[in-house]
Design a protein around this motif. Structure first.
Motif, PDB file in Angstrom:
ATOM      1  N   GLU A 120      38.960 -20.388  76.587  1.00 47.21           N
ATOM      2  CA  GLU A 120      38.816 -20.508  78.039  1.00 47.21           C
ATOM      3  C   GLU A 120      38.665 -21.953  78.484  1.00 47.21           C
ATOM      4  O   GLU A 120      39.090 -22.305  79.587  1.00 47.21           O
ATOM      5  N   ASN A 121      38.053 -22.791  77.654  1.00 48.26           N
ATOM      6  CA  ASN A 121      37.915 -24.200  78.033  1.00 48.26           C
ATOM      7  C   ASN A 121      39.286 -24.866  78.168  1.00 48.26           C
ATOM      8  O   ASN A 121      39.492 -25.712  79.042  1.00 48.26           O
ATOM      9  N   THR A 122      40.213 -24.465  77.302  1.00 42.95           N
ATOM     10  CA  THR A 122      41.581 -24.987  77.412  1.00 42.95           C
ATOM     11  C   THR A 122      42.211 -24.529  78.721  1.00 42.95           C
ATOM     12  O   THR A 122      42.881 -25.304  79.410  1.00 42.95           O
ATOM     13  N   ALA A 123      41.984 -23.255  79.060  1.00 41.05           N
ATOM     14  CA  ALA A 123      42.521 -22.718  80.319  1.00 41.05           C
ATOM     15  C   ALA A 123      41.973 -23.496  81.514  1.00 41.05           C
ATOM     16  O   ALA A 123      42.721 -23.841  82.430  1.00 41.05           O
ATOM     17  N   ARG A 124      40.694 -23.774  81.499  1.00 44.78           N
ATOM     18  CA  ARG A 124      40.070 -24.510  82.618  1.00 44.78           C
ATOM     19  C   ARG A 124      40.605 -25.934  82.719  1.00 44.78           C
ATOM     20  O   ARG A 124      40.678 -26.502  83.812  1.00 44.78           O
ATOM     21  N   SER A 125      40.965 -26.505  81.576  1.00 42.04           N
ATOM     22  CA  SER A 125      41.519 -27.870  81.602  1.00 42.04           C
ATOM     23  C   SER A 125      42.947 -27.893  82.138  1.00 42.04           C
ATOM     24  O   SER A 125      43.419 -28.918  82.619  1.00 42.04           O
ATOM     25  N   TYR A 131      44.130 -17.055  88.611  1.00 42.70           N
ATOM     26  CA  TYR A 131      44.175 -15.631  88.945  1.00 42.70           C
ATOM     27  C   TYR A 131      43.862 -14.831  87.675  1.00 42.70           C
ATOM     28  O   TYR A 131      44.445 -15.097  86.620  1.00 42.70           O
ATOM     29  N   VAL A 132      42.968 -13.870  87.792  1.00 46.34           N
ATOM     30  CA  VAL A 132      42.660 -12.989  86.662  1.00 46.34           C
ATOM     31  C   VAL A 132      43.277 -11.621  86.925  1.00 46.34           C
ATOM     32  O   VAL A 132      42.989 -10.989  87.945  1.00 46.34           O
ATOM     33  N   ILE A 133      44.139 -11.185  86.024  1.00 46.12           N
ATOM     34  CA  ILE A 133      44.796  -9.877  86.144  1.00 46.12           C
ATOM     35  C   ILE A 133      44.025  -8.885  85.273  1.00 46.12           C
ATOM     36  O   ILE A 133      44.047  -8.977  84.047  1.00 46.12           O
ATOM     37  N   GLU A 134      43.317  -7.983  85.904  1.00 40.93           N
ATOM     38  CA  GLU A 134      42.557  -6.972  85.167  1.00 40.93           C
ATOM     39  C   GLU A 134      43.495  -5.830  84.785  1.00 40.93           C
ATOM     40  O   GLU A 134      43.978  -5.097  85.652  1.00 40.93           O
ATOM     41  N   ASP A 135      43.759  -5.709  83.503  1.00 37.37           N
ATOM     42  CA  ASP A 135      44.760  -4.737  83.051  1.00 37.37           C
ATOM     43  C   ASP A 135      44.384  -4.200  81.678  1.00 37.37           C
ATOM     44  O   ASP A 135      44.581  -4.863  80.661  1.00 37.37           O
ATOM     45  N   GLU A 136      43.862  -2.994  81.632  1.00 41.38           N
ATOM     46  CA  GLU A 136      43.446  -2.381  80.377  1.00 41.38           C
ATOM     47  C   GLU A 136      44.617  -1.871  79.561  1.00 41.38           C
ATOM     48  O   GLU A 136      44.501  -1.680  78.353  1.00 41.38           O
ATOM     49  N   ASN A 181      47.942 -26.946  89.423  1.00 37.26           N
ATOM     50  CA  ASN A 181      46.555 -26.609  89.108  1.00 37.26           C
ATOM     51  C   ASN A 181      46.335 -25.096  89.180  1.00 37.26           C
ATOM     52  O   ASN A 181      45.302 -24.627  89.666  1.00 37.26           O
ATOM     53  N   LEU A 182      47.320 -24.352  88.690  1.00 33.61           N
ATOM     54  CA  LEU A 182      47.338 -22.903  88.882  1.00 33.61           C
ATOM     55  C   LEU A 182      47.553 -22.181  87.548  1.00 33.61           C
ATOM     56  O   LEU A 182      48.315 -22.623  86.695  1.00 33.61           O
ATOM     57  N   GLY A 183      46.845 -21.058  87.393  1.00 35.35           N
ATOM     58  CA  GLY A 183      46.997 -20.263  86.186  1.00 35.35           C
ATOM     59  C   GLY A 183      46.876 -18.774  86.476  1.00 35.35           C
ATOM     60  O   GLY A 183      46.306 -18.370  87.496  1.00 35.35           O
ATOM     61  N   PHE A 184      47.434 -17.966  85.583  1.00 36.09           N
ATOM     62  CA  PHE A 184      47.344 -16.512  85.663  1.00 36.09           C
ATOM     63  C   PHE A 184      46.956 -16.010  84.274  1.00 36.09           C
ATOM     64  O   PHE A 184      47.665 -16.275  83.299  1.00 36.09           O
ATOM     65  N   MET A 185      45.840 -15.287  84.187  1.00 41.61           N
ATOM     66  CA  MET A 185      45.350 -14.833  82.889  1.00 41.61           C
ATOM     67  C   MET A 185      45.057 -13.335  82.909  1.00 41.61           C
ATOM     68  O   MET A 185      44.589 -12.788  83.917  1.00 41.61           O
ATOM     69  N   THR A 186      45.335 -12.691  81.791  1.00 41.69           N
ATOM     70  CA  THR A 186      45.079 -11.263  81.642  1.00 41.69           C
ATOM     71  C   THR A 186      43.696 -11.047  81.047  1.00 41.69           C
ATOM     72  O   THR A 186      43.309 -11.704  80.073  1.00 41.69           O
ATOM     73  N   PRO A 197      37.013 -16.341  88.392  1.00 39.94           N
ATOM     74  CA  PRO A 197      38.412 -16.313  88.840  1.00 39.94           C
ATOM     75  C   PRO A 197      38.600 -16.890  90.236  1.00 39.94           C
ATOM     76  O   PRO A 197      37.694 -16.826  91.074  1.00 39.94           O
ATOM     77  N   TYR A 198      39.774 -17.451  90.465  1.00 37.54           N
ATOM     78  CA  TYR A 198      40.161 -17.867  91.801  1.00 37.54           C
ATOM     79  C   TYR A 198      40.383 -16.634  92.669  1.00 37.54           C
ATOM     80  O   TYR A 198      39.865 -16.522  93.774  1.00 37.54           O
ATOM     81  N   LYS A 199      41.129 -15.681  92.109  1.00 38.18           N
ATOM     82  CA  LYS A 199      41.320 -14.380  92.731  1.00 38.18           C
ATOM     83  C   LYS A 199      41.542 -13.356  91.625  1.00 38.18           C
ATOM     84  O   LYS A 199      41.967 -13.702  90.515  1.00 38.18           O
ATOM     85  N   VAL A 200      41.271 -12.080  91.923  1.00 35.14           N
ATOM     86  CA  VAL A 200      41.443 -11.008  90.942  1.00 35.14           C
ATOM     87  C   VAL A 200      42.571 -10.083  91.385  1.00 35.14           C
ATOM     88  O   VAL A 200      42.655  -9.701  92.553  1.00 35.14           O
ATOM     89  N   ILE A 201      43.440  -9.744  90.444  1.00 34.94           N
ATOM     90  CA  ILE A 201      44.513  -8.783  90.690  1.00 34.94           C
ATOM     91  C   ILE A 201      44.248  -7.559  89.824  1.00 34.94           C
ATOM     92  O   ILE A 201      44.183  -7.655  88.598  1.00 34.94           O
TER      93      ILE A 201
END
Length: 275
Positions: A120-125, A131-136, A181-186, A197-201
């Motif tokens: 996660e530290n790499t992601a923040r850098s 955006y966090v995509i909540e997907d089980e 300065n934008l990312g999308f993570m599952t 998160p910046y926003k949650v999907i």
């Protein structure tokens, strides 16, 4: 080179042209190694067995996840998801330019001897707004990220695409666009994100809940079995690491670190002279 660190071999891809082999084995005392010949051979064999079995468990986990993806694809409103991706791209990826886009392929998560790790530290850098995509189930995030990747490249943006370690050729798990300065993570139960998160999907908005009831038992079985496969893979990696540490003690005893330091110094001097 300190006595606690031993050199590890990397096979050259283009030997003699791009890379050159530096032989360090002449820094070993063969007589010392031969005193523990049987133990060393046995440890190498056990480590190899751990890695082979680990790969089998990972392959099984990947097969189960693929089955869940196929089930959930039938329950996903792809048209609605595609429209959402287009709106999101219009909102966040509207920096159209004529430059040739570039794409780097990376991994930001891994199955390790300490469990599933997400850096996660790499992601923040890489991105302030994520955006966090909540997907089980791993279907919506996969389709959404594929769409966003295509939109980003079409806009001429430079991107970093991070694939799932279990499906490294076709399952995108995270996407970063550093210049925006934008990312999308599952995020799911296998790698639950802790970053803010910046926003949650939520993937649920694109899933047919009624049809989901019909396959929930099979998905639950896949999910439980996948967790067990991954857990056992991590156990095997931990065992391999312990055996590797035991193996390394024999090589430390046999290593002439003074000679290794001298060889390193000669190599550094040669490189500097060629610059």
């Amino acid at each position: 080179m300190c006595a606690a660190t031993l050199p590890h071999v990397i096979e050259p891809k283009y030997p003699g042209v791009v890379e050159k082999t530096v032989l360090m084995s002449d820094c070993w005392n063969d007589a010392v190694l031969n005193e523990n010949r049987e133990e060393i051979i046995n440890l190498y064999s056990q480590i190899s067995s751990c890695h082979e079995n680990c790969c089998r468990y990972l392959a099984a986990a990947a097969a189960l996840q693929s089955d869940t993806y196929r089930l959930c694809f039938e329950l996903t409103d792809v048209k609605k998801l595609t429209r959402f991706a287009a709106r999101l791209a219009q909102q966040e990826l509207k920096h159209k330019r004529d430059d040739e886009p570039s794409e780097k392929i990376r991994f930001i998560s891994a199955v390790t001897n300490e469990g599933i790790t997400v850096f996660e530290n790499t992601a923040r850098s890489l991105a302030k707004n994520i955006y966090v995509i909540e997907d089980e189930y791993g279907c919506v995030s996969r389709l959404l990220l594929s769409c966003l990747r295509a939109f980003a490249l079409d806009s001429g943006l430079n991107i970093i695409t991070c694939y799932c370690p279990l499906s490294p050729s076709n399952k995108i798990e995270h996407l970063f666009i550093p210049e925006l300065n934008l990312g999308f993570m599952t995020s799911n139960r296998y790698h639950k994100l802790t970053l803010v998160p910046y926003k949650v999907i939520s993937s649920r908005r694109f899933t047919n809940k009624e049809k989901l009831k019909g396959v929930k038992r099979r998905i639950a079985f896949n999910r439980k079995a996948t967790a067990q496969m991954l857990e056992q893979a991590c156990v095997l990696l931990k065992e391999a690491k312990q055996k590797h540490d035991a193996l390394e003690t024999y090589y430390k005893k046999a290593m002439d670190f003074t000679k290794a330091e001298q060889k390193t110094a000669e190599l550094v001097a040669k490189i500097k002279a060629e610059l």
